[in-house]
Design a protein around this motif. Structure first.
Motif, short mmCIF file in Angstrom:
data_model
loop_
_atom_site.label_atom_id
_atom_site.label_comp_id
_atom_site.label_asym_id
_atom_site.label_seq_id
_atom_site.Cartn_x
_atom_site.Cartn_y
_atom_site.Cartn_z
N GLY A 204 40.17 36.09 42.44
CA GLY A 204 38.93 35.31 42.43
C GLY A 204 39.04 33.96 41.75
O GLY A 204 38.10 33.16 41.79
N ASP A 207 37.25 30.38 42.48
CA ASP A 207 35.83 30.53 42.82
C ASP A 207 35.06 30.62 41.49
O ASP A 207 35.21 31.59 40.74
N HIS A 208 34.28 29.58 41.19
CA HIS A 208 33.67 29.47 39.86
C HIS A 208 32.86 30.69 39.46
O HIS A 208 32.84 31.09 38.30
N HIS A 209 32.21 31.27 40.45
CA HIS A 209 31.39 32.43 40.17
C HIS A 209 32.25 33.62 39.76
O HIS A 209 31.98 34.30 38.77
N LYS A 210 33.33 33.87 40.49
CA LYS A 210 34.22 35.01 40.20
C LYS A 210 35.06 34.78 38.94
O LYS A 210 35.44 35.73 38.26
#
Ligand code: C2E
Ligand code: MG
Ligand code: MG
Ligand code: MG
Length: 270
Positions: A204, A207-210
């Protein structure tokens, strides 16, 4: 399945199921043979510190099957885990692994994956202590990798065995951290030394969220005073990101090295 089909019918003939069962028994039989015929081989994958130093290796078992070719551990370990065959297999792996540890440079550790069934055996602690004593290797160089599913049942028994081994110096690592079913409560009740961030989290990165999850696991490890190892590191940008999060992080993955035969690794590290 039989239950859903209702009535008093206990079993409905299911060809797919019986095929699977036959296959399982066949593989079990062949696996027993494989141990005697030397078809199993220890591979190792290096674990690398941010400064480039190889701090240790993880043992990953390989099966060279005469007809099926290379059978991946994902398949045969899972089948072996359905019975006490995993105990026989695990004993063989442990004994080979500790012999191997003696041949590695003295600063390196060696991690071995341990299954729940092995841990449940009354003589698990005794076996490990005997192997260590026989080999003369320093116990802290042996890391036992366990997954969170070990802590779902029989927690007291498992915890006691871990504490006993810990007193001998053996280290413990939580493999595939964050993917299991147990609560976080076990983290400060057990003698742990290391957390392995599962590959699915490392994937992940980017991906900033992950990435938030990766940050969280690293910071959890730091707070609990545990070494953090990232598994399945495949790209330079993942390495850079992980090192930005923690200067002490240890990385393991194809970016640095794929698992290789233990004998080749020893030759290379001389
Ligand atoms: P694991 O302990 O989580 O081991 C990591 C797996 O990820 C290994 O797969 C390794 O080859 C693979 N891997 C490492 N770096 C990368 C990467 O950068 N990219 C990708 N795609 N994969 C990477 P392997 O060797 O197929 O083993 C699978 C699982 O089988 C292990 O997962 C472990 O749970 C089990 N296993 C392997 N050897 C043993 C053993 O001796 N005893 C027991 N009980 N289980 C074992
Ligand atoms: Mg592992
Ligand atoms: Mg893992
Ligand atoms: Mg695993």
């Amino acid at each position: 399945n039989a239950k859903e089909s209702g009535g008093n019918q206990l079993a409905v003939y299911n060809p797919a199921y019986s095929y699977q069962l036959e296959q399982r028994f066949e593989i079990e039989r062949e696996l027993r043979e494989a141990m005697m015929l030397n078809q199993l081989e220890l591979y190792v994958q290096p674990q690398q510190h941010a400064n480039g130093e190889i701090v240790g290796v993880e043992v990953l078992c390989r099966w060279h099957h005469p007809e099926r070719g290379m059978v991946p551990p994902g398949i045969f370990i899972e089948i072996a885990e359905k019975s006490d065959l995993i105990v026989e297999l695990g004993d063989w792996i442990l004994s080979e692994a500790i012999t191997l540890l003696n041949k590695l440079p003295a600063h390196m550790t060696l991690a071995v994956n341990i299954s729940l069934r092995q841990f449940r055996k009354y003589d698990f602690v005794f076996k490990i202590e005997r192997l260590l004593l026989r080999s003369g290797v320093e116990p802290h160089r042996l890391i036992l990798e366990v997954t969170e599913n070990l802590f779902v049942e029989d927690f007291e028994d498992i915890a006691l065995k871990m504490k006993t081994l810990k007193q001998s110096g053996v280290q413990f690592s939580i493999d595939d951290f964050g993917t299991g079913y147990s609560s976080l409560g076990y983290l400060n009740q057990l003698p742990l030394d290391e957390l392995k961030i599962d590959k699915s989290f490392v994937d992940g990165i980017g991906d900033h969220h992950k990435e938030k999850l990766v940050e969280m696991v690293i910071s959890m490890g730091k707070h609990l005073d545990l070494r953090v190892v990232a598994e399945g590191v495949e790209t330079k940008s993942q390495v850079q990101y992980l090192q930005e999060q923690s200067a002490d992080i240890v990385c393991q993955g194809y970016y640095f090295a794929k698992p290789l035969p233990a004998v080749a690794f020893i030759e290379g590290s001389k």
